[in-house]
Motif scaffolding. Structure first.
Motif, PDB file in Angstrom:
ATOM      1  N   GLN A   1       0.424   7.547  -6.992  1.00  0.00           N
ATOM      2  CA  GLN A   1       1.000   6.084  -6.412  1.00  0.00           C
ATOM      3  C   GLN A   1       2.137   5.418  -7.019  1.00  0.00           C
ATOM      4  O   GLN A   1       2.975   4.929  -6.735  1.00  0.00           O
TER       5      GLN A   1
ATOM      6  N   ARG B   1      -6.436   0.565  -4.058  1.00  0.00           N
ATOM      7  CA  ARG B   1      -6.513   1.246  -5.676  1.00  0.00           C
ATOM      8  C   ARG B   1      -8.114   1.319  -6.007  1.00  0.00           C
ATOM      9  O   ARG B   1      -8.178   1.996  -7.049  1.00  0.00           O
TER      10      ARG B   1
ATOM     11  N   ASN C   1       0.893  -1.166   0.009  1.00  0.00           N
ATOM     12  CA  ASN C   1       0.133   0.050  -0.002  1.00  0.00           C
ATOM     13  C   ASN C   1       0.924   1.268   0.014  1.00  0.00           C
ATOM     14  O   ASN C   1       2.128   1.159  -0.077  1.00  0.00           O
ATOM     15  N   THR C   2       0.241   2.443   0.108  1.00  0.00           N
ATOM     16  CA  THR C   2       0.926   3.557  -0.049  1.00  0.00           C
ATOM     17  C   THR C   2       2.015   3.781   1.211  1.00  0.00           C
ATOM     18  O   THR C   2       3.270   4.197   1.311  1.00  0.00           O
TER      19      THR C   2
END
Length: 269
Positions: free
Chosen positions: A91, A80, A37-38
């Motif tokens: 991202q 997403r 993830n981010t």
């Protein structure tokens, strides 16, 4: 030996030091198959940027995933879901920087692939200097089944590892391949019983840590840069890297230890 920049608490990574000079990084989102993830991307950038800024802080780095099910399932598609094009592109640019940060790790970066390595997870594994894998691991670049394509080095690393024709089949179909195929094709160096891949990789990392650290870093630079050039240019780079080792204390220690019939005590100087 812990870097000051790595002392902050991390949400998606677990950093431990199993031995002196050895850093173990665990992708720590087992509830999401260690998907990126981010937050994980940002924490990997911060971690590997700190390692690049202090190349002598560790002699070897091992990267693995939490649990036995997955090394990394790629990007977290739940995060997403519903992203705008601009947010998606932003991202992904962060993930591109993350992959470049992995490639810039000064000491050897070794992958302990404990489970499935799909999409960006396989790209992370391919960014390591070499990998061991669990016999239960599976591998795939599945991006074309989701309307995208490999964008973290997969179209570059996989053909270099297994040849263009095999890589095209894997990428165009998106179908998984087994740990045995990964070994036969050169994606991984060794298969380990499930639950033992980290243990075996740490043993290999400890062996590397016992060698002269500047020598190992220079050899890594020579291999990585030489592979981007023709043979003669690569050999010239090798000699330039070699000559940097002549004035080191470790070079003199290696010769002294051999003649005195004792293990060398390398200090990285």
């Amino acid at each position: 030996m812990r870097l000051a920049a790595l002392d902050k608490s991390l949400d998606t990574l677990l950093l431990t030091e199993p031995d002196e000079g050895l850093l173990l990084i665990t992708l720590n989102r087992p509830e999401r198959a260690n998907a990126m993830n981010t937050a994980m991307g940002e924490e990997l950038i911060a971690t590997f940027s700190a390692l690049e800024a202090a190349p002598d802080a560790y002699r070897c780095v091992v990267l693995t995933g939490a649990g036995d099910r997955a090394f990394c399932a790629g990007a977290d598609l739940k995060e997403r879901d519903g992203m705008s094009d601009a947010a998606f592109a932003s991202q992904h640019y962060m993930f591109e920087r993350m992959m470049r940060a992995l490639l810039s790790c000064p000491p050897p970066l070794l992958g302990a692939v404990n489970g499935a390595a799909y999409a960006g997870g396989l790209e992370i594994a391919l960014s390591c200097d070499f990998c061991f894998a669990s016999q239960a691991a599976r591998f795939a670049l599945t991006e074309v089944t989701r309307g995208i394509m490999p964008g973290g080095g997969g179209t570059q690393h996989l053909p270099r590892a297994i040849g263009a024709r095999r890589a095209k089949e894997a990428i165009f179909t998106g179908e998984p391949f087994t740990a045995e195929q990964a070994l036969a094709w050169g994606v991984v160096n060794r298969l380990c019983p499930p639950g033992h891949v980290v243990e075996e990789m740490l043993a290999t990392a400890s062996r590397i840590c016992s060698n002269a650290p500047i020598s190992v870093r220079q050899a890594k630079k020579s291999i990585d840069n030489g592979l981007q050039a023709d043979l003669r240019t690569g050999m010239l780079f090798e000699i330039e890297a070699y000559y940097q080792l002549i004035p080191t204390e470790d070079r003199r220690e290696g010769i002294a230890a051999y003649n005195e019939r004792r293990p060398p005590r390398f200090k990285g100087r």
